[in-house]
Write a protein that holds these residues in place. Structure first.
Motif, PDB file in Angstrom:
ATOM      1  N   SER A  28      -6.186 -45.576 -81.519  1.00 11.69           N
ATOM      2  CA  SER A  28      -6.803 -46.920 -81.819  1.00 11.69           C
ATOM      3  C   SER A  28      -7.099 -47.690 -80.782  1.00 11.69           C
ATOM      4  CB  SER A  28      -5.786 -47.567 -82.929  1.00 11.69           C
ATOM      5  OG  SER A  28      -6.320 -48.994 -83.049  1.00 11.69           O
ATOM      6  N   THR A  29      -8.472 -48.342 -80.787  1.00  5.55           N
ATOM      7  CA  THR A  29      -8.715 -49.205 -79.833  1.00  5.55           C
ATOM      8  C   THR A  29      -7.795 -50.368 -79.584  1.00  5.55           C
ATOM      9  OG1 THR A  29     -10.443 -50.176 -81.433  1.00  5.55           O
ATOM     10  CG2 THR A  29     -11.070 -48.345 -79.911  1.00  5.55           C
ATOM     11  N   GLU A  30      -7.072 -50.581 -80.828  1.00  5.34           N
ATOM     12  CA  GLU A  30      -6.024 -52.076 -80.827  1.00  5.34           C
ATOM     13  C   GLU A  30      -4.800 -51.727 -80.097  1.00  5.34           C
ATOM     14  OE1 GLU A  30      -5.497 -52.843 -84.894  1.00  5.34           O
ATOM     15  OE2 GLU A  30      -7.614 -53.416 -85.051  1.00  5.34           O
ATOM     16  N   LYS A  31      -4.619 -50.369 -79.598  1.00  2.00           N
ATOM     17  CA  LYS A  31      -3.351 -50.139 -78.911  1.00  2.00           C
ATOM     18  C   LYS A  31      -3.784 -50.205 -77.398  1.00  2.00           C
ATOM     19  CE  LYS A  31      -0.888 -47.275 -81.945  1.00  2.00           C
ATOM     20  NZ  LYS A  31       0.134 -46.178 -82.109  1.00  2.00           N
ATOM     21  N   THR A  32      -2.597 -51.067 -76.608  1.00  2.00           N
ATOM     22  CA  THR A  32      -2.832 -51.022 -75.192  1.00  2.00           C
ATOM     23  C   THR A  32      -2.142 -50.305 -74.283  1.00  2.00           C
ATOM     24  OG1 THR A  32      -3.036 -53.537 -75.995  1.00  2.00           O
ATOM     25  CG2 THR A  32      -2.335 -53.168 -73.724  1.00  2.00           C
ATOM     26  N   PRO A  33      -2.483 -49.882 -73.178  1.00  2.00           N
ATOM     27  CA  PRO A  33      -1.926 -49.074 -72.271  1.00  2.00           C
ATOM     28  C   PRO A  33      -0.816 -49.963 -71.514  1.00  2.00           C
ATOM     29  CG  PRO A  33      -3.932 -49.565 -71.413  1.00  2.00           C
ATOM     30  CD  PRO A  33      -3.938 -50.296 -72.508  1.00  2.00           C
TER      31      PRO A  33
ATOM     32  N   GLU B  29       1.638 -50.872 -68.107  1.00  2.00           N
ATOM     33  CA  GLU B  29       1.151 -50.991 -66.840  1.00  2.00           C
ATOM     34  C   GLU B  29       1.899 -50.096 -65.903  1.00  2.00           C
ATOM     35  OE1 GLU B  29       0.671 -52.272 -63.137  1.00  2.00           O
ATOM     36  OE2 GLU B  29       2.754 -51.891 -63.969  1.00  2.00           O
ATOM     37  N   PRO B  30       1.177 -49.213 -65.150  1.00  2.00           N
ATOM     38  CA  PRO B  30       1.597 -48.034 -64.395  1.00  2.00           C
ATOM     39  C   PRO B  30       2.519 -48.188 -63.268  1.00  2.00           C
ATOM     40  CG  PRO B  30      -0.880 -48.638 -63.993  1.00  2.00           C
ATOM     41  CD  PRO B  30      -0.296 -49.491 -65.043  1.00  2.00           C
ATOM     42  N   ASN B  31       2.651 -49.683 -62.909  1.00  2.00           N
ATOM     43  CA  ASN B  31       3.803 -49.988 -61.779  1.00  2.00           C
ATOM     44  C   ASN B  31       5.212 -50.482 -62.208  1.00  2.00           C
ATOM     45  OD1 ASN B  31       2.037 -49.323 -59.498  1.00  2.00           O
ATOM     46  ND2 ASN B  31       0.779 -50.953 -60.437  1.00  2.00           N
ATOM     47  N   HIS B  32       5.445 -50.412 -63.554  1.00  2.00           N
ATOM     48  CA  HIS B  32       6.534 -50.779 -64.126  1.00  2.00           C
ATOM     49  C   HIS B  32       7.423 -49.343 -63.879  1.00  2.00           C
ATOM     50  CE1 HIS B  32       4.963 -54.265 -65.628  1.00  2.00           C
ATOM     51  NE2 HIS B  32       5.903 -54.741 -66.121  1.00  2.00           N
ATOM     52  N   THR B  33       8.776 -49.636 -63.913  1.00  2.00           N
ATOM     53  CA  THR B  33       9.773 -48.392 -63.776  1.00  2.00           C
ATOM     54  C   THR B  33      10.355 -48.060 -64.983  1.00  2.00           C
ATOM     55  OG1 THR B  33      11.574 -49.950 -63.112  1.00  2.00           O
ATOM     56  CG2 THR B  33      10.235 -49.148 -61.207  1.00  2.00           C
ATOM     57  N   HIS B  34      10.637 -48.976 -65.714  1.00  2.00           N
ATOM     58  CA  HIS B  34      11.163 -48.840 -67.217  1.00  2.00           C
ATOM     59  C   HIS B  34      10.453 -49.479 -68.378  1.00  2.00           C
ATOM     60  CE1 HIS B  34      14.345 -48.417 -63.928  1.00  2.00           C
ATOM     61  NE2 HIS B  34      14.852 -47.420 -64.523  1.00  2.00           N
ATOM     62  N   PHE B  35      10.617 -48.871 -69.440  1.00  2.00           N
ATOM     63  CA  PHE B  35      10.090 -49.222 -70.662  1.00  2.00           C
ATOM     64  C   PHE B  35      11.219 -49.287 -72.023  1.00  2.00           C
ATOM     65  CE2 PHE B  35       6.671 -48.166 -68.222  1.00  2.00           C
ATOM     66  CZ  PHE B  35       5.719 -49.223 -68.348  1.00  2.00           C
ATOM     67  N   VAL B  36      11.338 -50.562 -72.662  1.00  2.00           N
ATOM     68  CA  VAL B  36      12.099 -50.524 -73.711  1.00  2.00           C
ATOM     69  C   VAL B  36      11.195 -50.602 -74.612  1.00  2.00           C
ATOM     70  CG1 VAL B  36      13.932 -51.256 -75.181  1.00  2.00           C
ATOM     71  CG2 VAL B  36      14.028 -51.336 -72.719  1.00  2.00           C
TER      72      VAL B  36
ATOM     73  N   ASP C  97      -0.687 -53.466 -69.595  1.00  2.00           N
ATOM     74  CA  ASP C  97      -1.686 -53.597 -68.441  1.00  2.00           C
ATOM     75  C   ASP C  97      -2.635 -54.541 -68.725  1.00  2.00           C
ATOM     76  OD1 ASP C  97      -2.353 -52.810 -66.047  1.00  2.00           O
ATOM     77  OD2 ASP C  97      -3.678 -51.030 -66.504  1.00  2.00           O
ATOM     78  N   ALA C  98      -1.974 -55.829 -68.643  1.00  2.00           N
ATOM     79  CA  ALA C  98      -2.701 -57.113 -69.048  1.00  2.00           C
ATOM     80  C   ALA C  98      -2.035 -58.254 -68.366  1.00  2.00           C
ATOM     81  CB  ALA C  98      -3.313 -57.209 -70.294  1.00  2.00           C
TER      82      ALA C  98
ATOM     83  N   THR D 264      10.829 -51.915 -54.586  1.00  2.00           N
ATOM     84  CA  THR D 264      11.524 -50.991 -55.260  1.00  2.00           C
ATOM     85  C   THR D 264      12.734 -51.473 -56.248  1.00  2.00           C
ATOM     86  OG1 THR D 264      13.544 -51.417 -53.587  1.00  2.00           O
ATOM     87  CG2 THR D 264      11.702 -49.527 -53.254  1.00  2.00           C
ATOM     88  N   PHE D 265      12.350 -52.757 -56.553  1.00  2.00           N
ATOM     89  CA  PHE D 265      13.180 -53.460 -57.667  1.00  2.00           C
ATOM     90  C   PHE D 265      12.687 -52.921 -59.170  1.00  2.00           C
ATOM     91  CE2 PHE D 265       9.492 -55.999 -56.794  1.00  2.00           C
ATOM     92  CZ  PHE D 265       9.045 -56.401 -58.096  1.00  2.00           C
ATOM     93  N   PRO D 266      13.833 -52.790 -59.927  1.00  2.00           N
ATOM     94  CA  PRO D 266      13.488 -52.375 -61.467  1.00  2.00           C
ATOM     95  C   PRO D 266      12.518 -53.367 -61.855  1.00  2.00           C
ATOM     96  CG  PRO D 266      15.660 -52.282 -61.113  1.00  2.00           C
ATOM     97  CD  PRO D 266      15.250 -53.074 -59.828  1.00  2.00           C
ATOM     98  N   LEU D 267      11.400 -52.901 -62.788  1.00  2.00           N
ATOM     99  CA  LEU D 267      10.486 -53.524 -63.557  1.00  2.00           C
ATOM    100  C   LEU D 267      10.601 -53.137 -64.798  1.00  2.00           C
ATOM    101  CD1 LEU D 267       8.449 -55.996 -63.647  1.00  2.00           C
ATOM    102  CD2 LEU D 267       6.547 -54.510 -62.308  1.00  2.00           C
ATOM    103  N   VAL D 268      10.887 -53.817 -65.794  1.00  2.00           N
ATOM    104  CA  VAL D 268      11.308 -53.282 -67.147  1.00  2.00           C
ATOM    105  C   VAL D 268      10.140 -54.148 -68.246  1.00  2.00           C
ATOM    106  CG1 VAL D 268      13.311 -53.126 -68.860  1.00  2.00           C
ATOM    107  CG2 VAL D 268      13.726 -53.448 -66.292  1.00  2.00           C
ATOM    108  N   GLY D 269       9.674 -53.462 -68.895  1.00  2.00           N
ATOM    109  CA  GLY D 269       8.534 -53.843 -69.912  1.00  2.00           C
ATOM    110  C   GLY D 269       8.963 -53.564 -71.211  1.00  2.00           C
ATOM    111  N   ILE D 270       9.153 -54.645 -72.021  1.00  2.00           N
ATOM    112  CA  ILE D 270       9.310 -54.448 -73.405  1.00  2.00           C
ATOM    113  C   ILE D 270       8.236 -54.661 -74.379  1.00  2.00           C
ATOM    114  CG2 ILE D 270      11.150 -55.618 -75.112  1.00  2.00           C
ATOM    115  CD1 ILE D 270      12.224 -54.892 -72.430  1.00  2.00           C
ATOM    116  N   ALA D 271       7.967 -53.840 -75.284  1.00  2.00           N
ATOM    117  CA  ALA D 271       6.775 -53.744 -75.815  1.00  2.00           C
ATOM    118  C   ALA D 271       7.058 -53.071 -77.427  1.00  2.00           C
ATOM    119  CB  ALA D 271       5.668 -52.769 -75.268  1.00  2.00           C
TER     120      ALA D 271
END
Length: 253
Positions: free
Chosen positions: A122-127, A129-136, A84-85, A101-108
């Motif tokens: 930890s404050t060093e961890k990042t949330p 992004e809430p509008n992504h549909t998939h995460f790997v 989310d940045a 409605t397209f797939p939005l895929v985040g890799i982290a």
């Protein structure tokens, strides 16, 4: 490879996530979260740091009026870093703004993110992004660990379909992202005028007589790059991306 997770964000949006330790498991992992078959892929890399308000507004306009609509019209997959940045947040918000409605895929890297509703460790961890549909979620606890995975995921998802990378702004990690995508044979569009890395690459391309960093020189020598200036009409970028993502074997201009 673990079982997939069903995530629910505070805005009510839902997403599927899966943790993958071995790149050989990627096809099965992607299939498990509903991503299979061959379709056009748009990779978005970079950042949005140290930009003027005017340039930031122009970049946001580009996401809302060009990148998200093209992905929606072609039902292309969009792949980015998923947090989310910066440009990842812009991509997610643009998808929401056009009701995409397209797939939005985040890799982290799993060691650097916090899942929705999970207590912050930890404050060093990042949330995410809430509008992504998939995460790997891939192994690692350092930003940049995801760079080769981002490229691999994009290549796996595209299959025989065309794919392209867009770079906005960015720093050292974006340079690694760009290098990995170039190695995969993926053309790179550099948004000139978006600052930092994008402008450094632009200067090196326009003024080859000036000495550039070794990695950037290598990008220019080995990659299929094109520059798009943020001051130019966005319709030109839209046409360029559409031509690439709808044709196989297109020779890059």
């Amino acid at each position: 490879m673990k079982e997939h997770l069903n995530l629910t964000f505070s805005n009510g949006q839902k997403a599927c996530a899966i943790e993958v330790d071995d790149s050989g498991d990627l096809p099965a992992a992607l299939s498990q979260i509903g991503l299979q078959g061959s379709r056009p892929v748009l990779v978005v890399i970079g950042g949005a740091s140290k930009m003027s308000e005017e340039s930031l507004a122009r970049l946001d306009q580009l996401f809302v009026e060009v990148l998200a609509p093209i992905a929606q019209q072609l039902q292309a997959l969009v792949v980015d870093g998923g947090t989310d940045a910066g440009v990842m947040q812009m991509m997610g918000q643009a998808r929401a703004e056009i009701a995409g409605t397209f797939p939005l895929v985040g890799i982290a890297p799993v060691g650097r993110i916090v899942l929705p509703d999970a207590p912050p460790v930890s404050t060093e961890k990042t949330p995410l992004e809430p509008n992504h549909t998939h995460f790997v979620l891939i192994p690692g606890s350092t930003w940049g660990d995801e760079s080769p995975w981002l490229s691999r995921v994009a290549t796996t998802l595209a299959g025989e379909a065309p794919s392209i990378t867009v770079l906005a702004n960015g720093g050292e990690i974006a340079l690694v992202d760009a290098s990995e995508n170039i190695k995969a044979g993926r053309p790179l569009v550099v948004l000139a005028g978006s600052g930092r890395l994008a402008d450094e690459i632009t200067r090196a391309s326009r003024y080859p007589e000036q000495q550039a960093r070794e990695l950037i020189t290598k990008l220019l020598q080995e990659g299929h790059l094109t520059l798009f200036d943020l001051s130019e009409p966005l319709t030109e970028l839209s046409q360029l991306l559409r031509e690439w993502l709808t044709q196989k074997g297109l020779t890059w201009r």
